[in-house]
Scaffold this active site. Sequence first.
Site, short mmCIF file in Angstrom:
data_model
loop_
_atom_site.label_atom_id
_atom_site.label_comp_id
_atom_site.label_asym_id
_atom_site.label_seq_id
_atom_site.Cartn_x
_atom_site.Cartn_y
_atom_site.Cartn_z
N HIS A 279 10.34 2.13 -18.93
CA HIS A 279 9.78 2.04 -17.68
C HIS A 279 10.70 2.93 -16.90
O HIS A 279 11.69 3.27 -17.12
CB HIS A 279 9.51 0.70 -16.97
N HIS A 280 10.08 3.51 -15.65
CA HIS A 280 10.92 4.45 -14.97
C HIS A 280 12.01 3.56 -14.26
O HIS A 280 12.22 2.36 -14.25
CB HIS A 280 10.09 4.83 -13.56
N LYS B 136 11.91 0.57 -11.59
CA LYS B 136 11.51 -0.85 -11.90
C LYS B 136 12.63 -1.77 -11.62
O LYS B 136 13.52 -1.58 -12.29
CB LYS B 136 10.87 -0.79 -13.28
N ALA C 33 0.83 -1.24 0.09
CA ALA C 33 -0.06 -0.04 0.11
C ALA C 33 0.91 1.31 -0.05
O ALA C 33 0.23 2.44 -0.55
CB ALA C 33 -0.85 -0.10 1.08
N THR D 26 4.84 -8.14 -10.34
CA THR D 26 5.36 -8.85 -11.84
C THR D 26 6.67 -9.41 -11.42
O THR D 26 7.20 -9.08 -10.36
CB THR D 26 5.44 -8.03 -13.01
P1 NAD Z 1 7.01 0.18 -5.36
O1 NAD Z 1 8.26 -0.49 -5.27
O2 NAD Z 1 6.62 1.58 -5.48
O3 NAD Z 1 5.89 -0.56 -4.22
C1 NAD Z 1 6.10 -1.89 -3.58
C2 NAD Z 1 5.65 -1.75 -2.32
O4 NAD Z 1 5.45 -3.05 -1.85
C3 NAD Z 1 6.59 -0.99 -1.46
O5 NAD Z 1 5.89 -0.05 -0.62
C4 NAD Z 1 7.18 -2.10 -0.40
O6 NAD Z 1 7.67 -1.97 0.56
C5 NAD Z 1 6.12 -3.25 -0.46
N1 NAD Z 1 6.52 -4.69 -0.19
C6 NAD Z 1 7.82 -5.11 -0.72
N2 NAD Z 1 7.72 -6.17 0.12
C7 NAD Z 1 6.63 -6.39 0.81
C8 NAD Z 1 6.06 -7.34 1.64
N3 NAD Z 1 6.75 -8.55 1.81
N4 NAD Z 1 4.85 -7.21 2.32
C9 NAD Z 1 4.23 -6.03 2.06
N5 NAD Z 1 4.70 -4.95 1.17
C10 NAD Z 1 5.79 -5.43 0.66
O7 NAD Z 1 6.69 -0.82 -6.64
P2 NAD Z 1 5.36 -0.61 -7.71
O8 NAD Z 1 5.90 0.52 -8.79
O9 NAD Z 1 4.36 -0.02 -6.86
O10 NAD Z 1 5.06 -1.73 -8.40
C11 NAD Z 1 4.93 -3.07 -7.41
C12 NAD Z 1 4.67 -4.14 -8.15
O11 NAD Z 1 3.53 -4.13 -9.27
C13 NAD Z 1 5.97 -4.48 -9.41
O12 NAD Z 1 6.13 -5.91 -9.32
C14 NAD Z 1 5.42 -3.93 -10.65
O13 NAD Z 1 6.10 -4.39 -11.54
C15 NAD Z 1 4.00 -4.07 -10.59
N6 NAD Z 1 3.28 -3.39 -11.40
C16 NAD Z 1 2.28 -4.21 -12.17
C17 NAD Z 1 1.26 -3.45 -12.93
C18 NAD Z 1 0.11 -4.10 -13.24
O14 NAD Z 1 -0.71 -3.63 -14.19
N7 NAD Z 1 -0.03 -5.68 -13.32
C19 NAD Z 1 1.36 -1.97 -13.00
C20 NAD Z 1 2.43 -1.20 -12.32
C21 NAD Z 1 3.33 -1.99 -11.62
#
Ligand code: NAD
Length: 268
Positions: A155-156, A159, A9, A100
């Site tokens: 991507h940013h 990632k 979150a 992912t």
């Molecule tokens: P991010 O790093 O900004 O956020 C990830 C969050 O997950 C962080 O706040 C982190 O502290 C938390 N986290 C990590 N380990 C955890 C755990 N064990 N328990 C609870 N929380 C935990 O990354 P993001 O840009 O928000 O992306 C998250 C994921 O979603 C990535 O794998 C990204 O590739 C994927 N993504 C998927 C889509 C889609 O449409 N499917 C779109 C964007 C991003």
Amino acid sequence: MTKVAIVGAAGRMGQALVRCAKLMPEIQLVAAVDQASCPLCGKDAGTLAGIGEIGLAITHDLPAAVKAADVLIDFSFHENVPVTIKLASEHKKAVVIGTTGLNPDERAAVELAAKSIAIVSAPNMSLGVNLLFALVEQAGKVLGLDYDVEITEAHHKFKKDAPSGTALRLGEKVAQGRKQNFRDVAIYGREGLGGERPRGQIGIHALRAADIIGDHTVLFATEGERVEISHRASSRDAFAKGALHASAWLAAGHKPGMYDMQDVLGLR
Ligand code: NAD
């Protein structure tokens, strides 16, 4: 009303989910979970997401979140996905997996859980990209092996995985349309004296820069013409809205199994 818990979150997607959930009357956010080491735990999830206080603090209590929710939405880190789905299957709760970069063991754990709960998993939850999947499969089928296919994604810089799950799925869809096995024909970047391009190869290339939210282009090229099919995300809301839509779809009741956005959007 679908009770949703967000895992991850405090992250970029987690915050977009909090923002978009507030605008969807069919969604009730009941928990916002992040990892114990996250310095933002204890903060109000709405304040963090920029929409003002919503009375829901970010916690690291995943078991409580699973109990409170009808559906969990996981956008965290690939290593955490087996933890989320294990707890969800113990409590028979449906899960949307947006995370992912899962390795084969983690994917196997998800598939095992799908025998007892309904799971929507998609590397890209936006409507536009899911339409793109259908379009590139059709283009692959119509244009065939005479057209060289190269997929580029951008991507940013934060990632963590490359290439994107979306780029891989686009490659699979093109291969499906051309009746190929994607693994046999995929090449990830090129360097050195690799020789001439073999017929039927699918090239995949990842760019990482600044704050790009997510761009994908599939190029079909033959002597004399090129077709390019592109998608550009300008806000994470496109993914967040898709994931929240998927959670409401799951809450409407579906048999245990693996589903994707093609199922949710009725594109199959
Ligand atoms: P991010 O790093 O900004 O956020 C990830 C969050 O997950 C962080 O706040 C982190 O502290 C938390 N986290 C990590 N380990 C955890 C755990 N064990 N328990 C609870 N929380 C935990 O990354 P993001 O840009 O928000 O992306 C998250 C994921 O979603 C990535 O794998 C990204 O590739 C994927 N993504 C998927 C889509 C889609 O449409 N499917 C779109 C964007 C991003």
